[in-house]
Design an enzyme around this catalytic site. Structure first.
Site, PDB file in Angstrom:
ATOM      1  N   SER A  47       3.507  42.267 -40.708  1.00 56.47           N
ATOM      2  CA  SER A  47       2.504  42.232 -39.638  1.00 56.47           C
ATOM      3  C   SER A  47       2.873  41.184 -38.601  1.00 56.47           C
ATOM      4  O   SER A  47       3.369  40.105 -38.947  1.00 56.47           O
ATOM      5  CB  SER A  47       1.122  41.841 -40.205  1.00 56.47           C
ATOM      6  OG  SER A  47       0.722  42.698 -41.251  1.00 56.47           O
ATOM      7  N   ASN A  79       2.520  35.142 -34.864  1.00 56.79           N
ATOM      8  CA  ASN A  79       3.164  34.882 -36.157  1.00 56.79           C
ATOM      9  C   ASN A  79       3.638  36.190 -36.771  1.00 56.79           C
ATOM     10  O   ASN A  79       2.985  37.217 -36.605  1.00 56.79           O
ATOM     11  CB  ASN A  79       2.130  34.228 -37.094  1.00 56.79           C
ATOM     12  CG  ASN A  79       2.697  33.890 -38.470  1.00 56.79           C
ATOM     13  OD1 ASN A  79       3.814  33.365 -38.591  1.00 56.79           O
ATOM     14  ND2 ASN A  79       1.941  34.180 -39.515  1.00 56.79           N
ATOM     15  N   HIS A 127       4.311  37.902 -40.442  1.00 55.11           N
ATOM     16  CA  HIS A 127       3.958  37.663 -41.840  1.00 55.11           C
ATOM     17  C   HIS A 127       4.428  38.843 -42.687  1.00 55.11           C
ATOM     18  O   HIS A 127       4.202  39.995 -42.315  1.00 55.11           O
ATOM     19  CB  HIS A 127       2.438  37.472 -41.983  1.00 55.11           C
ATOM     20  CG  HIS A 127       2.039  37.161 -43.395  1.00 55.11           C
ATOM     21  ND1 HIS A 127       2.247  35.930 -43.963  1.00 55.11           N
ATOM     22  CD2 HIS A 127       1.497  37.939 -44.363  1.00 55.11           C
ATOM     23  CE1 HIS A 127       1.833  35.949 -45.225  1.00 55.11           C
ATOM     24  NE2 HIS A 127       1.377  37.168 -45.488  1.00 55.11           N
ATOM     25  N   ASP A 134      -2.815  32.847 -41.949  1.00 56.99           N
ATOM     26  CA  ASP A 134      -2.300  34.192 -41.673  1.00 56.99           C
ATOM     27  C   ASP A 134      -3.400  35.138 -41.200  1.00 56.99           C
ATOM     28  O   ASP A 134      -3.498  36.289 -41.654  1.00 56.99           O
ATOM     29  CB  ASP A 134      -1.578  34.759 -42.911  1.00 56.99           C
ATOM     30  CG  ASP A 134      -0.357  33.928 -43.267  1.00 56.99           C
ATOM     31  OD1 ASP A 134       0.353  33.514 -42.341  1.00 56.99           O
ATOM     32  OD2 ASP A 134      -0.131  33.679 -44.456  1.00 56.99           O
TER      33      ASP A 134
HETATM   34  C1  GRF Z   1      10.104  35.971 -43.183  1.00 55.79           C
HETATM   35  O1  GRF Z   1       9.898  36.906 -44.200  1.00 55.79           O
HETATM   36  C2  GRF Z   1       8.808  35.625 -42.524  1.00 55.79           C
HETATM   37  O2  GRF Z   1       7.965  36.711 -42.371  1.00 55.79           O
HETATM   38  C3  GRF Z   1       8.245  34.658 -43.530  1.00 55.79           C
HETATM   39  O3  GRF Z   1       9.339  33.855 -43.902  1.00 55.79           O
HETATM   40  C4  GRF Z   1      10.532  34.617 -43.761  1.00 55.79           C
HETATM   41  C5  GRF Z   1      11.417  33.878 -42.818  1.00 55.79           C
HETATM   42  O4  GRF Z   1      12.690  34.452 -42.723  1.00 55.79           O
HETATM   43  N1  GRF Z   1       7.108  33.944 -43.020  1.00 55.79           N
HETATM   44  P1  GRF Z   1      13.683  34.006 -41.585  1.00 55.79           P
HETATM   45  O5  GRF Z   1      13.718  32.494 -41.550  1.00 55.79           O
HETATM   46  O6  GRF Z   1      13.216  34.590 -40.294  1.00 55.79           O
HETATM   47  O7  GRF Z   1      15.012  34.578 -42.009  1.00 55.79           O
END
Ligand code: GRF
Length: 212
Positions: free
Chosen positions: A140, A111, A113, A149
């Protein structure tokens, strides 16, 4: 599909800018992975269009057509397994997964985050980082375990928090780093260079340098 590249399934919920960074990396010469499919829980996720444009198979498993988390996760697992992935990547996938689902993909589910975990798990990370007065923030990538997370960290990237930042400017600075570290981690995984050692991740058998 070529036989020597690791098949990767990417799960998204929205815009898909991280997905785009992965697609772009997969196109580079010598990339050790390929995108087997992109699966969204939202039918209108903009990232699905990015996948279609790149000729990657797409699927929608709509959480709204399931009455329980278990039944959604079962349908999701069935969709994923059809592509026999060696790695499943959560790239802006905004659903909490059951412990059963996480166990099924143990060691091959990662994942991204938008915070320096373990700080700020969950939502609104940029707003919370600003409110905390932190001087740095970041992103991360981690192996997924059943907590929110949580799981062994593979890589992190730091960015400074500037005095005039709001949540949007900070998010943009972090997102740039997300786009850098997530494809890089997928490559390292595909090359067989990452192993999980308890709570730690090893790169080439040595403690992974977590700051990229
Ligand atoms: C990213 O910041 C990711 O880390 C978070 O949601 C956002 C998704 O952005 N969980 P995208 O859909 O990849 O543009």
């Amino acid at each position: 599909m070529s036989r020597d590249k690791l098949p990767v399934v990417v799960l998204i919920s929205g815009r898909g800018s991280n997905l785009q960074a992965i697609i772009d990396r997969a196109r580079e010469a010598g990339c050790p992975f390929e995108l087997a499919a992109v699966i969204s829980n939202r039918p209108n996720a903009a990232g699905l269009e990015r996948a279609r444009r790149a000729g990657i198979p797409t699927r929608v498993v709509d959480h709204k057509s399931h009455t329980s988390r278990e039944s959604f996760d079962d349908a999701l697992a069935e969709a994923i397994d059809a592509y026999r992935p060696g790695l499943v990547v959560l790239a802006g996938f905004m659903r909490i997964l059951t412990a059963e689902f996480v166990a099924r993909y143990q060691g091959r589910l990662i994942n991204i985050h938008p915070s320096l975990l373990p700080r700020f798990p969950g939502l609104d990370t940029h707003q919370r980082a600003l409110a905390s007065g932190a001087s740095e923030h970041g992103a991360s990538v981690h192996f997924v375990t059943s907590g929110l997370d949580s799981g062994p960290l593979i890589a992190q990237a730091r960015v400074p928090v500037n005095a005039n930042d709001d949540a949007d400017t900070l998010a943009a600075r972090v997102l740039e780093q997300e786009h850098r570290i997530l494809p890089e981690v997928i490559c390292r995984f595909a090359e067989g260079r990452l192993t999980i050692d308890g709570e730690r991740v090893l790169l080439d058998g040595k403690p992974a340098v977590q700051l990229m």
